[in-house]
Design an enzyme around this catalytic site. Structure first.
Site, PDB file in Angstrom:
ATOM      1  N   SER A  90      53.715  38.531   7.440  1.00  0.00           N
ATOM      2  CA  SER A  90      52.794  39.604   7.062  1.00  0.00           C
ATOM      3  C   SER A  90      51.340  39.174   6.940  1.00  0.00           C
ATOM      4  CB  SER A  90      53.253  40.243   5.744  1.00  0.00           C
ATOM      5  OG  SER A  90      54.381  41.067   5.973  1.00  0.00           O
ATOM      6  N   LYS A  93      49.104  41.080   9.158  1.00  0.00           N
ATOM      7  CA  LYS A  93      48.477  42.352   8.802  1.00  0.00           C
ATOM      8  C   LYS A  93      46.961  42.222   8.661  1.00  0.00           C
ATOM      9  CE  LYS A  93      52.510  44.388   6.430  1.00  0.00           C
ATOM     10  NZ  LYS A  93      53.555  43.460   6.907  1.00  0.00           N
ATOM     11  N   GLN A 146      60.631  48.885   5.366  1.00  0.00           N
ATOM     12  CA  GLN A 146      61.079  48.746   6.754  1.00  0.00           C
ATOM     13  C   GLN A 146      61.538  50.108   7.281  1.00  0.00           C
ATOM     14  OE1 GLN A 146      60.575  45.885   8.007  1.00  0.00           O
ATOM     15  NE2 GLN A 146      60.903  44.293   6.472  1.00  0.00           N
ATOM     16  N   TYR A 176      54.153  49.033  -0.497  1.00  0.00           N
ATOM     17  CA  TYR A 176      53.973  48.060   0.581  1.00  0.00           C
ATOM     18  C   TYR A 176      54.932  48.383   1.720  1.00  0.00           C
ATOM     19  CZ  TYR A 176      53.230  43.476   2.739  1.00  0.00           C
ATOM     20  OH  TYR A 176      52.908  42.442   3.611  1.00  0.00           O
ATOM     21  N   ASN A 178      55.751  48.017   6.152  1.00  0.00           N
ATOM     22  CA  ASN A 178      55.497  47.702   7.558  1.00  0.00           C
ATOM     23  C   ASN A 178      55.265  48.954   8.403  1.00  0.00           C
ATOM     24  OD1 ASN A 178      55.615  44.931   7.206  1.00  0.00           O
ATOM     25  ND2 ASN A 178      57.791  44.799   7.675  1.00  0.00           N
ATOM     26  N   GLU A 298      44.377  41.166   0.086  1.00  0.00           N
ATOM     27  CA  GLU A 298      44.430  41.601  -1.304  1.00  0.00           C
ATOM     28  C   GLU A 298      43.393  40.790  -2.064  1.00  0.00           C
ATOM     29  OE1 GLU A 298      48.533  40.753  -1.821  1.00  0.00           O
ATOM     30  OE2 GLU A 298      49.061  42.251  -0.294  1.00  0.00           O
ATOM     31  N   LYS A 341      46.749  36.490   1.053  1.00  0.00           N
ATOM     32  CA  LYS A 341      47.833  37.231   1.718  1.00  0.00           C
ATOM     33  C   LYS A 341      49.008  36.293   1.892  1.00  0.00           C
ATOM     34  CE  LYS A 341      49.702  40.897   3.450  1.00  0.00           C
ATOM     35  NZ  LYS A 341      50.995  40.442   2.883  1.00  0.00           N
ATOM     36  N   SER A 344      55.999  36.296   5.485  1.00  0.00           N
ATOM     37  CA  SER A 344      57.299  35.659   5.708  1.00  0.00           C
ATOM     38  C   SER A 344      58.012  36.304   6.883  1.00  0.00           C
ATOM     39  CB  SER A 344      58.199  35.804   4.474  1.00  0.00           C
ATOM     40  OG  SER A 344      57.601  35.272   3.324  1.00  0.00           O
ATOM     41  N   ASN A 369      61.265  30.189   4.643  1.00  0.00           N
ATOM     42  CA  ASN A 369      60.819  31.278   3.789  1.00  0.00           C
ATOM     43  C   ASN A 369      61.179  30.920   2.349  1.00  0.00           C
ATOM     44  OD1 ASN A 369      60.278  33.632   2.428  1.00  0.00           O
ATOM     45  ND2 ASN A 369      61.624  34.933   3.661  1.00  0.00           N
TER      46      ASN A 369
END
Length: 390
Positions: A90, A93, A146, A176, A178, A298, A341, A344, A369
């Site tokens: 992520s 993003k 998701q 949050y 995707n 963020e 940010k 994973s 991860n």
């Protein structure tokens, strides 16, 4: 700017010290205090979380420090080097946000426009009342983390969006998602009239000098592409998925990521459009406690405590809808801010943070991860050990 370093690492090495390969990049700086600080912190982190390989890089007052540990491929015993490519998850993003901000800076895509304005298939849906900036900041009304399992192709994706009903009024809650920022990237490409990957290369990667950042790793770079490792030590790489490029698809190395965050810390060498692009991604649009949602990034007022970072990067913040306060006007890009940010995939974990007023930043890329909280603690420890002298 002079720096002093904390005498104690503040971390206890769990079990035996991880002993792996260690190598330098060609443009690295050498500082024994920084070497000790990073080595002690990262080796302890890797030992505790069984991380096969990590690449860590620091930017401090314009100087770069690179650290490479362990292996990129356990079966072949291939060491991590400065050229190793990791999946960002992520953290990708932040690149999607940059492309959308470029589209606004170039006059093609005002971020306050409604989402349906740029895709006829969405006209007459709830996206008539959802702005592009709300998609980019996960405040559209509760889009999930998701896509549902039964959404398998583009037609089904568009049908899902057409029939989706929000749980909250747009702009009141952050969930949050995707599919939220993924749709933002999709609509950006629709507006600019080219494939998303081509636009990313043309307007973000290439202008910023990112020479080893990819959505699809080319054949000649495959030897540098690390394998990620699941909790069961299975070698894995990210699977294709809907809007994967927009939400979690970038693969890159630490040098390119340092270039990316250094441009955010000092954009004076960039052209006007690119400067505006990066400044737009750093603006604060919605606040949730101590964390403010920018575009991709963020942000937290600096100095920031470890507890504040833990709260802003908690599972509750990632998995639940949180009440959000719209900032009107948005907070401007600022020097005294900790930007961060996490990212994973099934086998990779990334964390990136930088503070423009301190001219310091960190990139941590790993092929496992592991918990976000552990990444944040290690990065916060390293960066806060770099302090101004009186």
């Amino acid at each position: 700017m002079n720096r002093i370093f904390a005498a104690k690492t503040g971390l206890i090495i769990a079990g035996s010290l991880f002993i792996g390969s260690f190598s330098w990049a060609s443009d690295e700086q050498n500082n024994p205090q920084i070497d000790a600080l990073v080595n002690d912190t990262i080796k302890a982190l890797m030992a505790e979380h069984r991380i096969p390989g990590m690449a860590v890089a620091l930017s401090v007052d314009g100087k770069r420090y690179y650290f490479n540990y362990g292996v990129a491929d356990q079966a072949a015993n291939t060491p991590v080097t400065a050229d190793t490519l990791f999946e960002l998850g992520s953290v990708s993003k932040t690149f999607t946000a940059a492309l959308g901000a470029y589209a606004q800076a170039s006059g093609a895509l005002p971020l306050n426009d409604s989402a349906s304005q740029y895709l006829p298939a969405l006209e007459g849906s709830v996206f008539d009342d959802v702005s592009l900036v709300e998609l980019a900041t996960y405040t559209a009304g509760g889009l999930p983390l998701q896509f549902p399992d039964d959404v398998q192709d583009e037609d089904e994706m568009l049908d899902y969006y057409r029939h989706w009903q929000p749980d909250y009024a747009p702009g009141t809650h952050r969930q949050y998602s995707n599919p939220s920022i993924g749709l933002f990237g999709y609509l950006t490409a629709q507006r600019l009239g080219e494939p998303y990957a081509a636009l990313m290369e043309e307007h973000v990667f290439s202008p910023l000098g990112l020479e080893h950042s990819y959505l699809e790793v080319p054949e000649e770079q495959q030897p540098h592409y690390a394998y990620g490792y699941s909790k069961d030590d299975e070698a894995v790489r990210v699977n294709p998925g809907l809007l994967d490029a927009q939400a979690y698809g970038v693969k890159t190395n630490t040098a390119d990521m340092l270039t990316f965050i250094e441009a955010h810390m000092d954009s004076s060498a960039l052209d006007e459009t690119l400067r505006e692009t990066l400044e737009t991604t750093q603006m604060g649009y919605f606040s949730m406690g101590d964390m403010t949602q920018a575009l991709g990034w963020e942000r937290y007022a600096y100095p920031v405590t470890l507890d504040q970072l833990r709260a802003g990067n908690s599972l509750e913040m990632a998995l639940e809808a949180n009440e959000a306060r719209r900032l009107q006007p948005p907070l401007p890009a600022s020097q005294d801010v900790w930007f961060n940010k996490t990212g994973s995939t099934g086998g990779f974990g990334a964390y990136v943070a930088f503070v423009p007023s301190q001219q310091m930043g960190i990139v941590m890329l790993a092929n496992r991860n592991y918990p976000n909280q552990a990444r944040i603690e290690a990065a916060h420890h390293i960066l806060t050990a770099l302090m101004d002298t009186p």
